[in-house]
Design a protein around this motif. Structure first.
Motif, mmCIF file in Angstrom:
data_model
loop_
_atom_site.group_PDB
_atom_site.id
_atom_site.type_symbol
_atom_site.label_atom_id
_atom_site.label_comp_id
_atom_site.label_asym_id
_atom_site.label_seq_id
_atom_site.Cartn_x
_atom_site.Cartn_y
_atom_site.Cartn_z
ATOM 1 N N GLN A 131 1.040 -1.216 0.165
ATOM 2 C CA GLN A 131 0.476 -0.333 -0.300
ATOM 3 C C GLN A 131 0.979 1.612 -0.062
ATOM 4 O O GLN A 131 0.160 2.110 0.715
ATOM 5 N N ALA A 132 1.794 1.027 -1.071
ATOM 6 C CA ALA A 132 2.791 2.664 -0.823
ATOM 7 C C ALA A 132 2.110 3.955 -1.055
ATOM 8 O O ALA A 132 3.256 4.139 -1.124
ATOM 9 N N GLY A 133 1.073 3.946 -1.725
ATOM 10 C CA GLY A 133 0.330 4.810 -2.227
ATOM 11 C C GLY A 133 -0.436 5.418 -1.555
ATOM 12 O O GLY A 133 -0.976 6.498 -1.547
ATOM 13 N N LEU A 134 -0.729 4.765 -0.398
ATOM 14 C CA LEU A 134 -1.814 5.338 0.038
ATOM 15 C C LEU A 134 -1.499 4.717 1.636
ATOM 16 O O LEU A 134 -1.717 4.164 2.780
ATOM 17 N N PRO A 135 -0.379 5.259 2.746
ATOM 18 C CA PRO A 135 0.022 4.480 3.655
ATOM 19 C C PRO A 135 -0.447 5.253 4.723
ATOM 20 O O PRO A 135 -1.210 5.997 4.330
ATOM 21 N N ASP A 136 -0.422 4.698 5.769
ATOM 22 C CA ASP A 136 -1.724 5.257 6.423
ATOM 23 C C ASP A 136 -0.807 4.803 8.348
ATOM 24 O O ASP A 136 0.496 4.284 8.242
ATOM 25 N N THR A 137 -1.042 5.000 9.132
ATOM 26 C CA THR A 137 -0.491 5.035 11.232
ATOM 27 C C THR A 137 -0.488 3.845 11.404
ATOM 28 O O THR A 137 -0.592 2.740 12.399
ATOM 29 N N ASP A 138 -1.555 2.975 10.903
ATOM 30 C CA ASP A 138 -2.175 1.279 11.135
ATOM 31 C C ASP A 138 -0.543 0.198 10.424
ATOM 32 O O ASP A 138 0.719 -0.402 11.348
ATOM 33 N N TYR A 139 0.083 0.879 9.073
ATOM 34 C CA TYR A 139 0.898 -0.857 8.086
ATOM 35 C C TYR A 139 1.596 0.009 7.537
ATOM 36 O O TYR A 139 2.441 -0.112 7.311
ATOM 37 N N GLY A 140 1.625 1.589 7.587
ATOM 38 C CA GLY A 140 2.881 2.621 6.921
ATOM 39 C C GLY A 140 2.646 1.972 6.139
ATOM 40 O O GLY A 140 1.243 1.863 5.249
ATOM 41 N N TYR A 141 3.425 2.141 4.597
ATOM 42 C CA TYR A 141 3.660 1.668 4.100
ATOM 43 C C TYR A 141 2.467 0.180 3.072
ATOM 44 O O TYR A 141 2.152 -0.048 1.562
ATOM 45 N N GLY A 142 3.196 -0.964 4.179
ATOM 46 C CA GLY A 142 2.180 -2.097 3.873
ATOM 47 C C GLY A 142 3.245 -2.803 4.228
ATOM 48 O O GLY A 142 4.491 -2.953 4.799
ATOM 49 N N ILE A 143 3.325 -4.676 3.917
ATOM 50 C CA ILE A 143 3.607 -5.231 3.334
ATOM 51 C C ILE A 143 4.250 -5.009 1.910
ATOM 52 O O ILE A 143 4.156 -5.396 1.063
ATOM 53 N N PRO A 144 6.014 -5.246 2.444
ATOM 54 C CA PRO A 144 7.001 -5.102 1.242
ATOM 55 C C PRO A 144 6.731 -6.340 0.791
ATOM 56 O O PRO A 144 7.039 -8.078 1.004
ATOM 57 N N ASN A 145 8.396 -6.115 -0.142
ATOM 58 C CA ASN A 145 8.333 -7.342 -1.719
ATOM 59 C C ASN A 145 9.674 -7.398 -1.430
ATOM 60 O O ASN A 145 10.016 -6.381 -2.592
ATOM 61 N N ALA A 146 10.839 -8.195 -1.305
ATOM 62 C CA ALA A 146 11.793 -7.716 -1.644
ATOM 63 C C ALA A 146 12.323 -7.872 -3.462
ATOM 64 O O ALA A 146 13.632 -7.338 -3.571
ATOM 65 N N VAL A 147 12.082 -8.857 -4.112
ATOM 66 C CA VAL A 147 11.829 -8.918 -5.873
ATOM 67 C C VAL A 147 11.851 -7.673 -6.405
ATOM 68 O O VAL A 147 12.675 -6.767 -7.146
ATOM 69 N N LYS A 148 10.281 -6.995 -5.623
ATOM 70 C CA LYS A 148 10.455 -5.558 -6.131
ATOM 71 C C LYS A 148 10.404 -4.425 -5.632
ATOM 72 O O LYS A 148 11.737 -3.850 -6.087
ATOM 73 N N ALA A 149 11.295 -4.853 -4.792
ATOM 74 C CA ALA A 149 12.733 -3.583 -3.982
ATOM 75 C C ALA A 149 13.704 -3.812 -4.266
ATOM 76 O O ALA A 149 14.681 -2.605 -4.963
ATOM 77 N N ASP A 150 14.183 -5.165 -4.756
ATOM 78 C CA ASP A 150 15.349 -4.928 -5.772
ATOM 79 C C ASP A 150 15.097 -4.588 -7.286
ATOM 80 O O ASP A 150 16.444 -3.440 -7.256
#
Length: 579
Positions: A431-450
């Protein structure tokens, strides 16, 4: 002040004094020879630390130098110096035994701040040579894909796919700060860690000694989520990383001294060259309420531990820390140092991607989004010093998964600034486009971050557009399109076991225990204990509805338990057992 060299390692000098309110005295500079000292980097920090900084384009600064000895000498004539910090360029004194007005009048003193000082035995310098590898307890294993019971928590952030590309944290130095590492020197999940000599250094900043395999198992459990390596049973998120284990937390009490232990440890691990500091520790309230932090202090600048985390980042160290477990309590908010601008603050979710009820929330007091991201923290697979692998709850376990995630990214992108690594982690989240104060940016993805780190030079300019956030929680089961079965005859029992007592009825069906209060009494409170230990439940597994309490005991270990049951008409203690 005693200087011990691995380069030059300047640690706090601490004397045994009664615990009372002390004060930091901040100094203006590091003396007239500071510029000259900075021309010989490996006389100040270790060669490994200097090589890491050069790779990141980070030089030395006056904060790397010890507190100027001439200032210490003048201060010691008017006060007993209890502690000092090179990064903060400050010393700790006892106002009861000195003239604070006279200290403030010194030309090199810039100000003071009250603290609760460190208490404990006299500090010795941390070891200047690596520990020898321990005995090989089993054959050296090759890499394997079978994550065992840790599969789900790693798959949630797409770690296995990244490991398949060869990025397992190899060569990356991860420092773990915690309250003790009982069993980490013996249990099976770390046998390859020991056999390969991946534990480089250890130091106990509470007792001021090298040994850390004592006092508490929490650090062992935390470490297992990163470093475990028993294919088929449990594999961590960065099993090939190297580790520095530091005990900074005194689990016998909760005082500000832990923050200063943390600061000492940060200064030390920087000087020996680490890439990541992971800390499943956070500070809000202390045993002495007058020293506790307020929510207003979580502004990224106020607490000592938060300032230390930001300073570590300026030295090129990625700081990963747990958001905290106060999300269901009166405090609710994250704990220091999670409010640091440059720290990766990690909250927790369950297997349904829903925020764990205990996971602390943001924002910081100055309105910034925290936590940054979330990972699995409900029933996370962890290893225990008794050689068992089981499920544990807490942001203490979600955050180190992300520390290992970051170690894999650093292995793949060793020249990337660590803030770019953190940005890639945030932008890869669901949820990187809609961050909030419960989850922040959400659950990351290692391959996408790379992929983001490969494709984009400066991630600060990247924006993610989203129309809606991902669905979180248990998805409703579709209702089958079949006719209803006829009602069962009244003679057929509706439940497996039912017992009646004066105040309640207890029903058990498989793993579900249902307690129903008599006389329409309404449940106000229900707490489950095993001995004196309170058991923490997911809300889905401990449901109060009017006069009925429903408990899913599927995840309880074998043993005897007791429910402390309070209604608006009576109190009961209800025993039950798991066979």
């Amino acid at each position: 002040m005693k200087h011990v060299f691995l380069g030059v390692i300047a640690l706090l000098s601490v004397h045994l004094l009664p615990a009372q309110e002390k004060a930091w005295v901040f100094l203006s500079d590091k003396g007239p020879d500071a510029a000259c000292q900075l021309t010989a980097p490996t006389n100040v920090i270790s060669e490994a630390a200097w090589a890491r900084r050069q790779a990141k384009g980070i030089g030395l600064s006056e904060s790397d130098l010890p507190v100027y000895q001439a200032y210490l000498s003048q201060l010691s004539q008017q006060a007993e110096i209890i502690a000092s910090s090179k990064w903060l360029n400050a010393v700790v004194v006892d106002p009861a035994h000195c003239d604070m007005e006279a200290l403030l009048a010194l030309p090199f003193v810039t100000g003071t701040r009250p603290v609760e000082t460190l208490v404990g035995a006299a500090a010795q310098a941390a070891p200047a040579t690596p520990l020898a590898p321990l005995e090989n307890l089993s054959p050296n294993r090759a890499w394997a894909k079978d994550y065992g019971r840790a599969a789900f928590q790693n798959e949630m952030v797409n770690i296995p796919a990244y490991h398949d590309q060869g990025f397992t944290g190899k060569g990356v130095r991860v420092a773990v700060f915690d309250g003790g590492f009982i069993g980490a020197d013996t249990i099976a999940v770390f046998d390859t860690l020991r056999a390969r000599g991946q534990i480089l250094f250890t130091y106990d900043f509470v007792e001021n000694q090298q040994a850390v395999y004592h006092t508490h198992p929490h650090g062992t459990q935390v470490l297992s989520t990163i470093a475990a390596n028993i294919p088929g049973k449990m594999v961590g998120s960065a099993p090939d990383a190297n580790f520095i284990l530091c005990r900074t937390e005194d689990t016998r009490s909760e005082t500000e001294k832990e923050e200063y232990n943390w600061l000492r440890a940060v200064e030390w691990v920087d000087s020996i060259g680490v890439d990541i500091i992971h800390s499943s520790l956070g500070y809000t309230t202390f045993d002495d309420p007058t020293t506790s932090h307020k929510y207003e202090d979580l502004d990224g600048n106020s607490t000592v531990i938060t300032r230390a985390a930001d300073l570590a980042a300026k030295k090129g160290i990625l700081v990963c820390t747990s958001a905290g477990n106060e999300g269901g309590g009166s405090w609710r908010y994250i704990a220091a140092p999670c409010d640091a601008d440059s720290a990766l603050c990690v909250g927790a979710v369950d297997r349904y991607l829903k925020r764990s009820f205990f996971s602390s929330v943001g924002p910081t007091s100055d309105g910034r989004t925290k936590p940054d991201v979330v990972a699995m923290g409900t029933r996370t697979t962890v290893a225990h010093p008794n050689n068992r692998i089981y499920g544990g709850n807490g942001t203490s376990f979600s955050a180190p998964i992300m520390a290992g995630f970051a170690a894999c990214l650093i292995q793949a992108h060793p020249d990337k600034p660590f803030m770019e690594i953190i940005r890639a982690i945030r932008l890869s989240a669901d949820q990187a486009g809609l961050p909030d104060t419960d989850y922040g940016y959400g659950i990351p993805n290692a391959v996408k971050a790379d992929s983001l780190l490969k494709a984009t030079e400066y991630l600060a300019a990247v924006k993610i557009a989203m129309a809606e956030k991902p669905y979180r929680g248990r998805k409703p089961k579709p209702k089958p399109a079949v006719e209803k079965k006829p009602a069962q005859p009244e003679t057929q029992p509706a439940v497996a076991v039912e017992e009646e007592f004066p105040n309640y009825t207890r029903t058990e069906v498989g793993k579900v225990v249902k307690i129903t209060a008599t006389n329409a009494a309404r449940i106000k409170k229900a707490v489950i204990y095993q001995g004196k230990k309170k058991i923490t439940f997911d809300p889905d597994d401990l449901v109060k509805e009017g006069s009925t309490l429903t408990i899913n005991t599927e995840y309880l270990l074998k043993g005897d338990y007791e429910i402390k049951f309070v209604t608006d008409k009576f109190k009961e203690r209800i025993p039950f057992s798991i066979k």
